[in-house]
Design an enzyme around this catalytic site. Structure first.
Site, PDB file in Angstrom:
ATOM      1  N   THR A 192      -3.762   7.135  -8.032  1.00 44.69           N
ATOM      2  CA  THR A 192      -2.537   6.467  -8.512  1.00 44.69           C
ATOM      3  C   THR A 192      -2.830   5.972  -9.909  1.00 44.69           C
ATOM      4  O   THR A 192      -3.872   5.366 -10.139  1.00 44.69           O
ATOM      5  CB  THR A 192      -2.226   5.232  -7.648  1.00 44.69           C
ATOM      6  OG1 THR A 192      -1.710   5.676  -6.417  1.00 44.69           O
ATOM      7  CG2 THR A 192      -1.216   4.299  -8.306  1.00 44.69           C
ATOM      8  N   ARG A 220       7.929   4.505   3.906  1.00 42.75           N
ATOM      9  CA  ARG A 220       6.887   3.536   3.530  1.00 42.75           C
ATOM     10  C   ARG A 220       6.795   3.406   1.996  1.00 42.75           C
ATOM     11  O   ARG A 220       6.798   4.395   1.277  1.00 42.75           O
ATOM     12  CB  ARG A 220       5.535   3.979   4.092  1.00 42.75           C
ATOM     13  CG  ARG A 220       4.366   3.048   3.732  1.00 42.75           C
ATOM     14  CD  ARG A 220       3.611   3.510   2.514  1.00 42.75           C
ATOM     15  NE  ARG A 220       2.417   2.712   2.245  1.00 42.75           N
ATOM     16  CZ  ARG A 220       1.726   2.737   1.112  1.00 42.75           C
ATOM     17  NH1 ARG A 220       2.086   3.526   0.136  1.00 42.75           N
ATOM     18  NH2 ARG A 220       0.658   1.993   0.962  1.00 42.75           N
ATOM     19  N   GLY A 222       4.396   1.293  -0.959  1.00 43.35           N
ATOM     20  CA  GLY A 222       3.215   0.449  -1.145  1.00 43.35           C
ATOM     21  C   GLY A 222       3.397  -0.535  -2.288  1.00 43.35           C
ATOM     22  O   GLY A 222       4.516  -0.949  -2.609  1.00 43.35           O
ATOM     23  N   ASP A 223       2.300  -0.884  -2.905  1.00 46.52           N
ATOM     24  CA  ASP A 223       2.313  -1.891  -3.975  1.00 46.52           C
ATOM     25  C   ASP A 223       2.774  -1.355  -5.319  1.00 46.52           C
ATOM     26  O   ASP A 223       3.294  -2.096  -6.150  1.00 46.52           O
ATOM     27  CB  ASP A 223       0.889  -2.422  -4.164  1.00 46.52           C
ATOM     28  CG  ASP A 223      -0.073  -1.307  -4.577  1.00 46.52           C
ATOM     29  OD1 ASP A 223      -0.037  -0.237  -3.931  1.00 46.52           O
ATOM     30  OD2 ASP A 223      -0.842  -1.477  -5.542  1.00 46.52           O
ATOM     31  N   THR A 243      -4.785  -0.149  -7.677  1.00 45.37           N
ATOM     32  CA  THR A 243      -4.782   1.112  -6.953  1.00 45.37           C
ATOM     33  C   THR A 243      -5.473   0.860  -5.620  1.00 45.37           C
ATOM     34  O   THR A 243      -6.194  -0.122  -5.456  1.00 45.37           O
ATOM     35  CB  THR A 243      -5.499   2.220  -7.763  1.00 45.37           C
ATOM     36  OG1 THR A 243      -5.455   3.445  -7.018  1.00 45.37           O
ATOM     37  CG2 THR A 243      -6.944   1.863  -8.046  1.00 45.37           C
ATOM     38  N   GLY A 246      -2.069  -0.154  -0.695  1.00 43.86           N
ATOM     39  CA  GLY A 246      -1.011  -1.003  -1.219  1.00 43.86           C
ATOM     40  C   GLY A 246      -0.655  -2.179  -0.327  1.00 43.86           C
ATOM     41  O   GLY A 246      -0.285  -3.253  -0.818  1.00 43.86           O
TER      42      GLY A 246
END
Ligand code: ASP
Length: 333
Positions: A192, A220, A222-223, A243, A246
């Site tokens: 990422t 889903r 993530g962060d 990275t 997340g």
């Protein structure tokens, strides 16, 4: 007051963010660092820092900055390199799909004014970082998700593309043979891209783009596209990006935490280490099984990076050089 403390205090109030005059330095207690006397500490710029081994992305961003471009353009165009890189299976085209075989992308961007734009769960669009910028600049909103984000992309002239490459499809088909749903990120490699840049004017921007966790549940997120999670920038203080898993970054609001720690006078390195500590010291932390890595830069152009496990690295452009550096990490044995 010890010199170190003094300088930290100066940073917190903004004094350390500009040239520090020799008279201010000489007010400080003698600590052996006499080389500072009579010297002028200048903030370093331009600077680019990005997660993982991303030399081309950082070079692209650095060129923009060297030519007088903005940090915002630098992080956008830098990230686009990885989004177009089909070999990178965690960003953009060629990203690994969710458990249903759909590649869905998340991205966010922040400028030096503290503006933020993000897109979540977007299919069929490669350059989601540019789409996030459009959300920030051309809508009254900060986040668009899924179909709405895709529709907005077409309105803005983005091309529809099939993001599932043959390689990623094959990997997904192999995974499906067992299809054990273990949302655990392997520790060695994520890719990422989170990128932070300071331009010649000293303005800071950041960007983060990902296909998220491989074989994630449909829907889903993530962060990476969430403000304060995968990215946070405050032009007075600095920026941070994340990275790794997340869910763990979000639960500790990692990037925001790092910027706030820098505001309190911590160096970027200290701030990244404290943020990792928050994760590993949680009572139910299962950190042996996942990776998180952080990068940070402060207004002076000082940088930091830290991860839970080995294998995290970052690319740094500073003083005309673009190098990949292995991050220090928590779990030494
Ligand atoms: N942070 C990303 C996510 O959780 C994944 C990664 O960095 O590999 O979606």
């Amino acid at each position: 007051m010890k010199r170190r403390n003094f300088i930290k205090k100066a940073s917190a109030t903004g004094l350390g963010l500009v040239t520090v005059s020799s008279s201010i330095i000489s007010c400080d207690e003698e600590s052996g660092k006499k080389e500072l006397y009579g010297a002028t500490l200048k903030p370093q710029r331009p600077v680019v820092i990005a997660t993982w081994n991303t030399p081309l992305a950082v070079e692209t961003a650095a060129k923009i900055l060297e030519n007088g471009g903005s940090a915002l353009d630098a992080v956008e165009y830098g990230c686009r390199i990885e989004e177009a890189n089909e070999k990178n299976q965690t960003v953009g085209k060629g990203g690994l799909p969710d458990r249903d075989g759909d590649v869905t992308l998340d991205a966010c961007i922040m400028n030096d004014k503290g503006d933020y734009g993000a897109v979540l769960g977007v299919k069929n669009i490669t350059h989601v970082i540019s789409l996030a910028r459009k959300v920030m600049e051309d809508t009254p909103h900060v986040i668009l998700i899924g179909d709405g984000a895709e529709k907005f992309a077409y309105e803005k002239g983005f091309e529809r593309e099939n993001l599932l490459t043959e390689n990623s499809k094959k990997a997904w088909e192999k995974w499906k043979e067992k299809s054990e749903y273990k949302p655990i990120i392997n520790k060695e490699n994520h890719d990422t891209i989170g990128m932070l840049a300071i331009d010649k004017k000293g303005n800071i921007s950041g960007a983060c783009t990902t296909s998220g966790l491989a074989y994630k549940m449909a829907g889903r997120v993530g962060d990476s596209p969430i403000i304060g999670g995968g990215l946070f920038v405050d032009n007075e203080i600095g920026g941070a990006s994340a990275t790794g898993l997340g869910e763990e970054v979000l639960k500790t609001v990692g990037s925001f935490l790092i910027v706030e720690l820098m505001r309190q006078g911590k160096t970027p390195q200290e701030a990244c280490e404290i943020a990792i500590d928050r994760i590993v010291k949680k009572p139910n932390s299962n950190f042996n099984n996942f990776q998180v890595g952080y990068i940070a830069v402060n207004k002076n152009g000082e940088t930091g990076a830290y991860s839970i496990h080995e294998w995290f690295s970052y690319n740094l452009f500073k003083a005309g050089k673009n190098v990949n550096i292995k991050s220090d990490y928590f779990k030494k044995v």
